[in-house]
Scaffold this motif. Structure first.
Motif, PDB file in Angstrom:
ATOM      1  N   SER A 253       8.028  11.089   2.603  1.00  0.00           N
ATOM      2  CA  SER A 253       9.349  10.611   3.032  1.00  0.00           C
ATOM      3  C   SER A 253       9.238   9.720   4.269  1.00  0.00           C
ATOM      4  N   PHE A 254       8.431  10.130   5.224  1.00  0.00           N
ATOM      5  CA  PHE A 254       8.221   9.299   6.410  1.00  0.00           C
ATOM      6  C   PHE A 254       7.588   7.956   6.030  1.00  0.00           C
ATOM      7  N   LEU A 255       6.600   7.995   5.155  1.00  0.00           N
ATOM      8  CA  LEU A 255       5.941   6.761   4.729  1.00  0.00           C
ATOM      9  C   LEU A 255       6.890   5.869   3.938  1.00  0.00           C
ATOM     10  N   TRP A 256       7.786   6.498   3.160  1.00  0.00           N
ATOM     11  CA  TRP A 256       8.758   5.737   2.385  1.00  0.00           C
ATOM     12  C   TRP A 256       9.699   4.964   3.313  1.00  0.00           C
ATOM     13  N   VAL A 257      10.114   5.597   4.397  1.00  0.00           N
ATOM     14  CA  VAL A 257      10.986   4.921   5.368  1.00  0.00           C
ATOM     15  C   VAL A 257      10.283   3.675   5.908  1.00  0.00           C
ATOM     16  N   ILE A 258       9.013   3.804   6.198  1.00  0.00           N
ATOM     17  CA  ILE A 258       8.250   2.650   6.689  1.00  0.00           C
ATOM     18  C   ILE A 258       8.186   1.578   5.605  1.00  0.00           C
ATOM     19  N   ALA A 259       7.929   1.981   4.375  1.00  0.00           N
ATOM     20  CA  ALA A 259       7.811   1.020   3.268  1.00  0.00           C
ATOM     21  C   ALA A 259       9.114   0.249   3.065  1.00  0.00           C
ATOM     22  N   VAL A 260      10.242   0.957   3.020  1.00  0.00           N
ATOM     23  CA  VAL A 260      11.502   0.256   2.754  1.00  0.00           C
ATOM     24  C   VAL A 260      12.002  -0.518   3.971  1.00  0.00           C
ATOM     25  N   SER A 261      11.446  -0.227   5.141  1.00  0.00           N
ATOM     26  CA  SER A 261      11.823  -1.032   6.305  1.00  0.00           C
ATOM     27  C   SER A 261      11.147  -2.397   6.251  1.00  0.00           C
ATOM     28  N   LYS A 262      10.117  -2.527   5.429  1.00  0.00           N
ATOM     29  CA  LYS A 262       9.337  -3.759   5.372  1.00  0.00           C
ATOM     30  C   LYS A 262       9.580  -4.565   4.095  1.00  0.00           C
ATOM     31  N   THR A 263      10.399  -4.047   3.180  1.00  0.00           N
ATOM     32  CA  THR A 263      10.682  -4.756   1.927  1.00  0.00           C
ATOM     33  C   THR A 263      12.068  -4.374   1.442  1.00  0.00           C
ATOM     34  N   ASP A 264      12.613  -5.168   0.555  1.00  0.00           N
ATOM     35  CA  ASP A 264      13.926  -4.858  -0.022  1.00  0.00           C
ATOM     36  C   ASP A 264      13.829  -3.593  -0.860  1.00  0.00           C
ATOM     37  N   ILE A 265      14.805  -2.731  -0.729  1.00  0.00           N
ATOM     38  CA  ILE A 265      14.792  -1.483  -1.495  1.00  0.00           C
ATOM     39  C   ILE A 265      14.883  -1.770  -2.993  1.00  0.00           C
ATOM     40  N   SER A 266      15.529  -2.869  -3.354  1.00  0.00           N
ATOM     41  CA  SER A 266      15.630  -3.221  -4.777  1.00  0.00           C
ATOM     42  C   SER A 266      14.268  -3.577  -5.367  1.00  0.00           C
ATOM     43  N   ARG A 267      13.346  -4.006  -4.531  1.00  0.00           N
ATOM     44  CA  ARG A 267      11.982  -4.273  -4.996  1.00  0.00           C
ATOM     45  C   ARG A 267      11.090  -3.048  -4.828  1.00  0.00           C
TER      46      ARG A 267
ATOM     47  N   ALA B 222       0.836  -1.211   0.000  1.00  0.00           N
ATOM     48  CA  ALA B 222       0.000   0.000   0.000  1.00  0.00           C
ATOM     49  C   ALA B 222       0.864   1.252   0.000  1.00  0.00           C
ATOM     50  N   LEU B 223       1.917   1.256   0.815  1.00  0.00           N
ATOM     51  CA  LEU B 223       2.800   2.427   0.869  1.00  0.00           C
ATOM     52  C   LEU B 223       3.587   2.594  -0.423  1.00  0.00           C
ATOM     53  N   LEU B 224       3.963   1.483  -1.058  1.00  0.00           N
ATOM     54  CA  LEU B 224       4.688   1.565  -2.328  1.00  0.00           C
ATOM     55  C   LEU B 224       3.823   2.166  -3.432  1.00  0.00           C
ATOM     56  N   ILE B 225       2.522   2.113  -3.263  1.00  0.00           N
ATOM     57  CA  ILE B 225       1.597   2.730  -4.219  1.00  0.00           C
ATOM     58  C   ILE B 225       1.288   4.165  -3.798  1.00  0.00           C
ATOM     59  N   ILE B 226       1.061   4.380  -2.527  1.00  0.00           N
ATOM     60  CA  ILE B 226       0.660   5.701  -2.024  1.00  0.00           C
ATOM     61  C   ILE B 226       1.775   6.733  -2.152  1.00  0.00           C
ATOM     62  N   VAL B 227       3.005   6.362  -1.822  1.00  0.00           N
ATOM     63  CA  VAL B 227       4.104   7.336  -1.820  1.00  0.00           C
ATOM     64  C   VAL B 227       4.327   7.969  -3.198  1.00  0.00           C
ATOM     65  N   PRO B 228       4.439   7.189  -4.284  1.00  0.00           N
ATOM     66  CA  PRO B 228       4.611   7.841  -5.590  1.00  0.00           C
ATOM     67  C   PRO B 228       3.429   8.728  -5.989  1.00  0.00           C
ATOM     68  N   VAL B 229       2.231   8.366  -5.568  1.00  0.00           N
ATOM     69  CA  VAL B 229       1.068   9.206  -5.850  1.00  0.00           C
ATOM     70  C   VAL B 229       1.204  10.545  -5.113  1.00  0.00           C
ATOM     71  N   MET B 230       1.639  10.486  -3.875  1.00  0.00           N
ATOM     72  CA  MET B 230       1.845  11.725  -3.104  1.00  0.00           C
ATOM     73  C   MET B 230       2.926  12.592  -3.752  1.00  0.00           C
ATOM     74  N   ILE B 231       4.021  11.954  -4.163  1.00  0.00           N
ATOM     75  CA  ILE B 231       5.110  12.687  -4.820  1.00  0.00           C
ATOM     76  C   ILE B 231       4.608  13.306  -6.119  1.00  0.00           C
ATOM     77  N   ALA B 232       3.785  12.589  -6.870  1.00  0.00           N
ATOM     78  CA  ALA B 232       3.250  13.106  -8.130  1.00  0.00           C
ATOM     79  C   ALA B 232       2.373  14.337  -7.889  1.00  0.00           C
ATOM     80  N   PHE B 233       1.532  14.283  -6.883  1.00  0.00           N
ATOM     81  CA  PHE B 233       0.709  15.458  -6.585  1.00  0.00           C
ATOM     82  C   PHE B 233       1.565  16.602  -6.052  1.00  0.00           C
ATOM     83  N   GLY B 234       2.658  16.271  -5.385  1.00  0.00           N
ATOM     84  CA  GLY B 234       3.609  17.305  -4.989  1.00  0.00           C
ATOM     85  C   GLY B 234       4.209  17.994  -6.207  1.00  0.00           C
TER      86      GLY B 234
END
Length: 116
Positions: free
Chosen positions: A57-71, A6-18
Motif C-alpha cells: 500500500s505504501f509503495l502503491w501511493v508512491i507509484a500513483v504519485s508518479k503516474t496517472d491512476i488511469s494508467r 518498477a513499482l507498478l510491477i512489484i506491487v501486484p506481485v506483493m499482493i499476489a503473494f499476500g
C-alpha cells in the motif's frame, strides 16, 4: 527502469503473494467463526499477508504519485494472472485453457494501456 514502472510491477506481485499467504492461513480454519477469527489473528501466514499488503500500500501511493491512476490501475489486473500461477506452482492447483485465454487478454490489455 523508471521507479513508477518498477513499482507498478512489484506491487501486484506483493499482493499476489499476500493472497497465497491468506490461502495458507485459511487452511487451518475449523468452521467455528469465533475460534477461526481468534486463530487467524495470530496466524503467521495471516500476519505475513497483512505485512505484505501494508508495504504494498505504501509503495502503491508512491507509484500513483508518479503516474496517472488511469494508467497505473490496470497493472493491478496482473494479480489475476499471478495468483493462479502461484497456486499452480505452490499448491498444485490446476490451470485450464480458459485461464490461458483470459491471461492473454489481461496481458494484452495491460500492454495497450501502458503504451497509451
Amino acid at each position: 527502469m523508471r521507479l513508477d514502472l518498477a513499482l507498478l510491477i512489484i506491487v501486484p506481485v506483493m499482493i499476489a503473494f499476500g493472497q497465497f499467504l491468506f490461502k495458507m492461513a485459511g487452511r487451518q480454519l475449523s468452521g467455528n467463526l469465533a475460534r477461526d477469527l481468534w486463530s487467524i489473528a495470530f496466524n503467521p501466514y495471516f500476519i505475513g499477508a497483512m505485512a505484505l499488503y501494508g508495504i504494498a500500500s505504501f509503495l502503491w501511493v508512491i507509484a500513483v504519485s508518479k503516474t496517472d491512476i488511469s494508467r497505473a490501475y490496470p497493472f493491478m489486473a496482473s494479480g489475476f494472472v499471478i495468483v493462479p500461477i502461484i497456486g499452480y506452482f505452490l499448491l498444485s492447483e490446476q490451470l485450464n485453457p480458459t485461464f490461458f485465454f483470459g491471461t492473454a487478454l489481461i496481458v494484452a490489455g495491460i500492454l495497450v494501456i501502458s503504451h497509451a
